[in-house]
Motif scaffolding. Structure first.
Motif, PDB file in Angstrom:
ATOM      1  N   ASP A 163     -17.563  -6.009  46.260  1.00 31.72           N
ATOM      2  CA  ASP A 163     -18.320  -5.073  45.419  1.00 31.72           C
ATOM      3  C   ASP A 163     -17.787  -5.225  43.999  1.00 31.72           C
ATOM      4  O   ASP A 163     -16.983  -6.127  43.724  1.00 31.72           O
ATOM      5  CB  ASP A 163     -18.226  -3.636  45.942  1.00 31.72           C
ATOM      6  N   ASP A 164     -18.206  -4.358  43.155  1.00 33.53           N
ATOM      7  CA  ASP A 164     -17.806  -4.502  41.745  1.00 33.53           C
ATOM      8  C   ASP A 164     -16.380  -4.025  41.471  1.00 33.53           C
ATOM      9  O   ASP A 164     -15.926  -4.086  40.327  1.00 33.53           O
ATOM     10  CB  ASP A 164     -18.788  -3.734  40.843  1.00 33.53           C
ATOM     11  N   SER A 165     -15.659  -3.578  42.516  1.00 32.25           N
ATOM     12  CA  SER A 165     -14.320  -3.028  42.296  1.00 32.25           C
ATOM     13  C   SER A 165     -13.247  -4.120  42.193  1.00 32.25           C
ATOM     14  O   SER A 165     -12.117  -3.837  41.821  1.00 32.25           O
ATOM     15  CB  SER A 165     -13.952  -2.056  43.420  1.00 32.25           C
ATOM     16  N   PHE A 166     -13.549  -5.369  42.569  1.00 32.13           N
ATOM     17  CA  PHE A 166     -12.546  -6.456  42.482  1.00 32.13           C
ATOM     18  C   PHE A 166     -13.280  -7.795  42.326  1.00 32.13           C
ATOM     19  O   PHE A 166     -14.511  -7.880  42.507  1.00 32.13           O
ATOM     20  CB  PHE A 166     -11.621  -6.462  43.710  1.00 32.13           C
ATOM     21  N   ASP A 167     -12.514  -8.790  41.987  1.00 41.00           N
ATOM     22  CA  ASP A 167     -13.058 -10.136  41.771  1.00 41.00           C
ATOM     23  C   ASP A 167     -13.171 -10.861  43.114  1.00 41.00           C
ATOM     24  O   ASP A 167     -12.194 -11.410  43.637  1.00 41.00           O
ATOM     25  CB  ASP A 167     -12.153 -10.912  40.810  1.00 41.00           C
ATOM     26  N   GLY A 168     -14.367 -10.847  43.680  1.00 43.63           N
ATOM     27  CA  GLY A 168     -14.582 -11.489  44.980  1.00 43.63           C
ATOM     28  C   GLY A 168     -14.356 -12.991  44.941  1.00 43.63           C
ATOM     29  O   GLY A 168     -13.833 -13.583  45.902  1.00 43.63           O
ATOM     30  N   ARG A 169     -14.744 -13.631  43.833  1.00 47.17           N
ATOM     31  CA  ARG A 169     -14.566 -15.075  43.731  1.00 47.17           C
ATOM     32  C   ARG A 169     -13.087 -15.449  43.796  1.00 47.17           C
ATOM     33  O   ARG A 169     -12.697 -16.394  44.495  1.00 47.17           O
ATOM     34  CB  ARG A 169     -15.175 -15.580  42.427  1.00 47.17           C
ATOM     35  N   ALA A 170     -12.244 -14.667  43.089  1.00 46.13           N
ATOM     36  CA  ALA A 170     -10.809 -14.946  43.096  1.00 46.13           C
ATOM     37  C   ALA A 170     -10.231 -14.775  44.503  1.00 46.13           C
ATOM     38  O   ALA A 170      -9.326 -15.518  44.916  1.00 46.13           O
ATOM     39  CB  ALA A 170     -10.092 -14.030  42.112  1.00 46.13           C
ATOM     40  N   THR A 171     -10.749 -13.808  45.251  1.00 44.61           N
ATOM     41  CA  THR A 171     -10.268 -13.583  46.621  1.00 44.61           C
ATOM     42  C   THR A 171     -10.610 -14.773  47.506  1.00 44.61           C
ATOM     43  O   THR A 171      -9.761 -15.265  48.275  1.00 44.61           O
ATOM     44  CB  THR A 171     -10.883 -12.303  47.203  1.00 44.61           C
ATOM     45  N   VAL A 172     -11.841 -15.260  47.434  1.00 40.99           N
ATOM     46  CA  VAL A 172     -12.232 -16.412  48.265  1.00 40.99           C
ATOM     47  C   VAL A 172     -11.454 -17.656  47.848  1.00 40.99           C
ATOM     48  O   VAL A 172     -11.061 -18.475  48.695  1.00 40.99           O
ATOM     49  CB  VAL A 172     -13.753 -16.643  48.169  1.00 40.99           C
ATOM     50  N   GLU A 173     -11.225 -17.807  46.538  1.00 34.71           N
ATOM     51  CA  GLU A 173     -10.427 -18.955  46.083  1.00 34.71           C
ATOM     52  C   GLU A 173      -9.013 -18.900  46.647  1.00 34.71           C
ATOM     53  O   GLU A 173      -8.430 -19.937  46.987  1.00 34.71           O
ATOM     54  CB  GLU A 173     -10.396 -18.993  44.564  1.00 34.71           C
ATOM     55  N   ALA A 174      -8.442 -17.702  46.773  1.00 31.63           N
ATOM     56  CA  ALA A 174      -7.104 -17.565  47.372  1.00 31.63           C
ATOM     57  C   ALA A 174      -7.119 -18.002  48.830  1.00 31.63           C
ATOM     58  O   ALA A 174      -6.165 -18.627  49.319  1.00 31.63           O
ATOM     59  CB  ALA A 174      -6.636 -16.122  47.245  1.00 31.63           C
ATOM     60  N   VAL A 175      -8.207 -17.681  49.524  1.00 31.48           N
ATOM     61  CA  VAL A 175      -8.340 -18.131  50.923  1.00 31.48           C
ATOM     62  C   VAL A 175      -8.426 -19.648  50.972  1.00 31.48           C
ATOM     63  O   VAL A 175      -7.785 -20.302  51.807  1.00 31.48           O
ATOM     64  CB  VAL A 175      -9.580 -17.489  51.575  1.00 31.48           C
TER      65      VAL A 175
END
Length: 562
Positions: free
Chosen positions: A56-68
């Motif tokens: 959602d708009d509360s965090f950077d989803g792209r950065a999270t998937v990149e960490a995975v």
């Protein structure tokens, strides 16, 4: 067999979703992780089968998937995207497996329940993939998958190093060290044309008929692999619907098994030879001795005792030759570098050679058991000398086939170091030996002259490109129709000969893995050839051409036809 799949749920409400699932969900373990730095740490704990990122708009989803993706390029990722919190194009670029757009009030537990079968299937697929990868990396077999065009799709690490060196060398001299070097190539890129045509024909037959090829035994491809054997099996490679996608094959090095089988076969052949000697060759002189003994008891004639003595000497010679066969037939497991010329000279000093002449035309060093090689040369030399002494050139060549076998001197030779010692046989006289064909003594020089021999020349030399050596003479030779039989146990044109001398020669050669042939030398004598010999200098040395190092004719040397 395994516990339920584990999904790492990342989102602003991760803890609440994990608790709700624990109360009502089934067949899936959900662990919550906050998107602000907790993801990498939770992944490092292991046992995660999939990641669900609730963007959602509360965090950077792209950065999270990149960490995975930094942790694993293949770990399944599912994205719940509220609106365009993480655009579909970005998710696709990051290798997201499942992308779902949701609302803020969508029931996350229900969505996870829908995803459970997908996560379970993916986990099973991953486990099967890791099992196959472990198999291909570690199994000591050449395992390969080919598509319908016979291109290698996946191969085991062992394929490039199954036999010979640690790489697979193609006809264009390219070396393939790793599976990635082989993938995408056909057999024609890796092997000689004749071998490739046969392999591809097998592939096509398996694909078209759906029938397997089981346990085909073949010679391995490559330099110095003539004695290396492999067995190959192939079966159809099918998908989950049964459609044939190509071929899966397994090739195994069975060289040691073949060596054992060959050794067992040689042992069985020796047993048959022993049985033949005991049942026939020993029984005959024994019956003669027993019969003469009965006459001696009733008549007391000394002639019967002489016949008994001759029979007992013959039995003794047969026993010595049978024991030699037993000793020399064991496979040579630890050959050492041996100077062929030196061994030939040692063998010559052991044998009663009379007026015969030895011509050594080789400086070859070969790998052999020195003691057994000397025994082989002694027997061949004995064969040449005896035939020439008992069969002058004007006599029919049929008489020139093995009158005897091992010399008493060779029987006394110590096997431990190949050293020679000559010990008198104490049996009969030279005249008696010639008259009765005894194998326990050798003709003297004056006896050879008496029979019209001018002195045979025995030549030891190299076969050249065939990799081996020969022993040739200028005596009466071996008739062509006898050459297939002279190595058989018991074969002799002399009624009193044991017929085991050349059988021992073949047995020693087989123990070394050498081939044996008998042919005619250029001078019309016998020429015994020993091929497939391992050693140095074999291909570059001179043949049986009767010349010396400076190219002049050697009057002592017999000529050959190499």
């Amino acid at each position: 067999m395994y516990g339920p799949p584990v999904a790492l749920y990342v989102g602003s409400e991760a803890a609440a979703v994990a608790d709700a699932w624990a109360e009502s969900g089934d067949g899936l373990t959900v662990r919550g992780a906050t998107p602000d730095g907790d993801v990498a740490e939770r992944l490092a704990e292991g046992d995660v089968d999939a990641v669900v990122c609730d963007c959602d708009d509360s965090f950077d989803g792209r950065a999270t998937v990149e960490a995975v993706r930094d942790y694993s390029a293949s770990l399944p990722v599912v994205v719940f995207s509220v609106g365009d919190a993480l655009p579909l194009a970005a998710a696709t670029d990051l290798g997201v497996e499942t992308y779902l757009q949701v609302d803020a009030d969508t029931d996350r537990v229900e969505r996870l329940s829908d995803l459970r079968p997908l996560i379970e299937r993916r986990r099973e697929t991953d486990r099967e993939s890791t099992m196959l990868a472990s198999l291909l990396e570690n199994v000591p077999l050449s395992v390969y998958f080919k598509d319908r065009q016979s291109r290698h799709v996946r191969v085991s690490d062992e394929m490039s190093r199954l036999t010979g060196p640690s790489y697979l060398e193609s006809p264009d001299e390219k070396r393939h060290h790793a599976p990635d070097d082989i993938v995408g190539k056909t057999d024609f890129d890796l092997y000689p044309p004749d071998l490739s045509e046969e392999a591809v024909a097998d592939d096509r037959r398996v694909v078209e008929t759906g029938e397997s090829v089981d346990g085909r035994v073949e010679h391995a491809h490559g330099d110095n692999l003539e004695e290396t054997y492999v067995t190959t099996s192939k079966a159809p490679w099918r998908d989950e619907h049964g459609t044939v996608l190509g071929v899966v094959g397994v090739t195994q090095d069975i060289t040691e098994r073949k060596r054992y089988e060959n050794q067992l076969e040689r042992q069985n052949e020796r047993l048959e030879r022993f049985a033949s000697v005991v049942s026939h060759d020993v029984r005959n002189p024994l019956e003669v001795a027993l019969g003469r003994l009965e006459f001696a008891r009733s008549e007391g004639d000394e002639e019967h005792f002489e016949a008994i003595e001759r029979s007992l000497h013959r039995i003794d010679a047969l026993i010595e030759d049978v024991l030699t066969l037993a000793r020399e037939g064991e496979a040579v497991s630890d050959p050492e570098p041996v100077d062929l010329g030196d061994v030939a000279h040692r063998a010559w000093t052991v044998v009663e050679t009379g007026d015969a002449t030895l011509s050594v035309e080789t400086d070859t060093t070969l790998l052999a058991d020195a003691s057994r090689l000397q025994q082989l040369l002694e027997n061949v030399v004995c064969n040449a000398v005896e035939h020439s002494s008992t069969s002058p050139r004007s006599q029919a060549p049929e008489d020139a086939v093995e009158h005897g076998s091992t010399s008493p001197a060779s029987q006394a030779r110590q096997d431990t170091d190949g050293a020679s010692s000559v010990e008198p046989s104490g049996v009969g006289t030279p005249d008696d030996a010639v008259e009765h064909g005894s194998t326990s003594s050798r003709p003297e020089a004056d006896d050879a002259v008496e029979h019209g021999s001018e002195g045979v020349t025995v030549t030891v030399g190299d076969l050249g490109e065939r990799q081996g050596f020969f022993v040739a003479d200028d005596g009466p030779g071996v008739p062509e129709d006898h050459r297939d039989s002279v190595f058989d146990a018991g074969y002799s044109t002399d009624d009193d000969g044991t017929g085991l001398g050349l059988s021992i020669v073949r047995t020693i050669a087989e123990a070394h893995g050498w081939e044996t042939d008998v042919t005619e030398s250029e001078s019309g004598g016998a020429r015994f050839e020993f091929g497939d010999v391992t050693g140095g200098g074999l291909a570059d040395s001179r043949a049986d051409d009767g010349t010396t190092d400076d190219g002049t004719a050697d009057e002592r040397a017999g000529t050959g036809d190499d």
